[in-house]
Design a protein around this motif. Structure first.
Motif, PDB file in Angstrom:
ATOM      1  N   ILE A   4       0.860  -1.179   0.000  1.00  0.00           N
ATOM      2  CA  ILE A   4       0.000   0.000   0.000  1.00  0.00           C
ATOM      3  C   ILE A   4       0.898   1.230   0.000  1.00  0.00           C
ATOM      4  O   ILE A   4       1.734   1.416   0.888  1.00  0.00           O
ATOM      5  N   TYR A  40     -12.654   8.310   0.649  1.00  0.00           N
ATOM      6  CA  TYR A  40     -11.513   7.584   1.200  1.00  0.00           C
ATOM      7  C   TYR A  40     -10.994   6.590   0.128  1.00  0.00           C
ATOM      8  O   TYR A  40     -11.754   5.772  -0.395  1.00  0.00           O
ATOM      9  N   SER A  42      -0.512   4.465  -0.617  1.00  0.00           N
ATOM     10  CA  SER A  42      -1.272   5.650  -0.238  1.00  0.00           C
ATOM     11  C   SER A  42      -2.591   5.208   0.382  1.00  0.00           C
ATOM     12  O   SER A  42      -3.220   4.245  -0.091  1.00  0.00           O
ATOM     13  N   ALA A  43      -3.043   5.918   1.443  1.00  0.00           N
ATOM     14  CA  ALA A  43      -4.331   5.625   2.069  1.00  0.00           C
ATOM     15  C   ALA A  43      -4.820   6.909   2.742  1.00  0.00           C
ATOM     16  O   ALA A  43      -4.098   7.520   3.526  1.00  0.00           O
ATOM     17  N   GLY A  44      -6.084   7.375   2.427  1.00  0.00           N
ATOM     18  CA  GLY A  44      -6.605   8.603   3.024  1.00  0.00           C
ATOM     19  C   GLY A  44      -7.680   9.207   2.150  1.00  0.00           C
ATOM     20  O   GLY A  44      -8.177   8.606   1.171  1.00  0.00           O
ATOM     21  N   SER A  92     -14.373   2.738   5.368  1.00  0.00           N
ATOM     22  CA  SER A  92     -13.295   2.620   6.335  1.00  0.00           C
ATOM     23  C   SER A  92     -12.091   1.952   5.666  1.00  0.00           C
ATOM     24  O   SER A  92     -12.236   1.282   4.630  1.00  0.00           O
ATOM     25  N   MET A  93     -10.871   2.116   6.279  1.00  0.00           N
ATOM     26  CA  MET A  93      -9.644   1.538   5.733  1.00  0.00           C
ATOM     27  C   MET A  93      -9.025   0.655   6.812  1.00  0.00           C
ATOM     28  O   MET A  93      -8.731   1.131   7.899  1.00  0.00           O
ATOM     29  N   THR A 112      -3.385   0.667   5.946  1.00  0.00           N
ATOM     30  CA  THR A 112      -3.023   1.920   5.290  1.00  0.00           C
ATOM     31  C   THR A 112      -1.586   1.938   4.783  1.00  0.00           C
ATOM     32  O   THR A 112      -1.184   2.888   4.111  1.00  0.00           O
ATOM     33  N   SER A 113      -0.795   0.907   5.084  1.00  0.00           N
ATOM     34  CA  SER A 113       0.584   0.842   4.590  1.00  0.00           C
ATOM     35  C   SER A 113       1.076  -0.593   4.680  1.00  0.00           C
ATOM     36  O   SER A 113       0.440  -1.461   5.280  1.00  0.00           O
ATOM     37  N   ILE A 145      -7.591   3.929  -1.089  1.00  0.00           N
ATOM     38  CA  ILE A 145      -6.359   3.180  -0.830  1.00  0.00           C
ATOM     39  C   ILE A 145      -5.723   2.850  -2.185  1.00  0.00           C
ATOM     40  O   ILE A 145      -6.419   2.358  -3.099  1.00  0.00           O
ATOM     41  N   GLY A 161     -10.175  -2.809   3.471  1.00  0.00           N
ATOM     42  CA  GLY A 161     -11.133  -1.756   3.767  1.00  0.00           C
ATOM     43  C   GLY A 161     -12.540  -2.291   3.561  1.00  0.00           C
ATOM     44  O   GLY A 161     -12.753  -3.496   3.329  1.00  0.00           O
TER      45      GLY A 161
END
Length: 337
Positions: free
Chosen positions: A255, A266, A257-259, A285-286, A289-290, A268, A300
């Motif tokens: 991953i 949202y 990028s996440a946000g 939701s996620m 995230t990395s 990912i 997610g």
């Protein structure tokens, strides 16, 4: 000039006309009448026997023919008849008849001999002509036979050439059919091998790839146009599903990028080993995230964040900064969407 010799018996002579009474004399039948009785033919040496009377008549005829036109211009001459031999009239009858018989026999023999020579010559010419005709016919038959043989040989050669050409054409046709059949078999075998390899590849990939979610309905496809998208067309594939439905990694990767990402809500970003990026958008939701994740791992959940009309997962596939059709990409990995 008149002759004083006595005229032969049986020959009547006319007195020669005197100088004062000379005129044209033409022999007539009476004046040139031959003596009565038989003529004794005297056999001449080296020639044909002729009658003295005939000789005399010939002389008279020659004189008449050549001198009639100029008879009056010539001086008067006396004509005397030559002494004629005894033709059997008088005392020498026996000897005259014997000589006449001998002459006649000799003449007949000579004539017969001459006739025989002529017959032999004619027969020789006839034989030569028959031989020539036979040779000509034989040569014609030989030429005709040679022409027939040549024609027959040409016909046989033409038939052989035609048969050879037909056999060659049949061989070529059979060879072409065999080549076509072999090419078709090779093509079929190649296609079967490729299909099998593709199935094996897909099966292998199927173990390495996973669908991004479950219990979904495809609502918008890649390339659809509309004012709802800022670019004027849809750049991903929408999986409509209830909010909270698990979202999974389609393949192993990390991953990056996440946000929050504006209209995407949202989001990912999962980068695969070959550099392909998978965008998961509108998440509620996620979970991760990395870091690295494996295929099928939940990262997610489905949501309705960002510019949406309802809960769904917007999935984009990008490589080298350009978008791709997610449906085609997933199917290429052996996934049935």
């Amino acid at each position: 000039m008149a002759s004083n010799s006595p005229a032969p018996e049986g020959i009547e002579l006319q007195e020669a006309p005197t100088a004062g009474a000379w005129g044209e004399w033409n022999p007539t039948e009476d004046s040139a009448r031959p003596p009565r009785g038989k003529h004794r033919v005297v056999k001449q040496r080296g020639g044909l026997a002729r009658s003295s009377t005939v000789l005399g008549v010939g002389v008279i005829a020659a004189v008449g023919a050549s001198g009639i036109a100029t008879a009056q211009d010539r001086p008067q001459v006396a004509i005397s008849m030559p002494s004629l031999p005894d033709f059997g009239l008088g005392g020498a009858g026996g000897d005259g008849q014997h000589a006449d018989a001998e002459g006649t026999a000799a003449g007949a023999a000579a004539a017969a001999k001459q006739t025989g020579i002529i017959a032999q010559q004619a027969a020789g010419h006839a034989d030569a002509g028959a031989t020539l005709v036979g040779r000509i016919l034989q040569q014609a038959e030989s030429q005709e036979s040679a022409a027939e043989s040549q024609t027959r040989a040409q016909a046989e050669r033409a038939a052989q050439e035609a048969a050879a050409a037909e056999a060659k054409a049949q061989r070529e046709t059979a060879q072409k059919e065999a080549d076509d059949a072999r090419a078709a078999a090779e093509k079929e075998a190649k296609e079967a091998a490729e299909a099998k390899a593709e199935q094996e590849r897909i099966a292998k990939l199927a173990g390495s790839y996973s669908l991004p979610t479950s219990a979904y309905t495809l609502t918008s496809h890649y390339g659809d146009s509309g004012s709802m998208w800022s670019s004027g067309h849809h750049t991903g594939l929408d999986f409509a599903a209830p909010t909270g439905t698990p979202v999974k990694a389609v393949a192993g990767g990390k991953i990056t990028s996440a946000g929050w990402s504006g209209a995407y809500g949202y989001r990912i970003v999962l980068e695969l080993e070959d550099g392909t990026e998978i965008w998961y958008c509108h998440l509620s939701s996620m979970s991760v995230t990395s870091g690295s994740v494996g295929a099928g791992e939940t990262i997610g959940r489905v949501g309705a964040t960002g510019n949406v009309t309802g809960p769904h997962l917007h999935l984009e596939v990008r490589k080298g900064g350009s978008t791709m059709d997610p449906l085609a990409w997933l199917e290429s990995k052996g996934l049935s969407v």
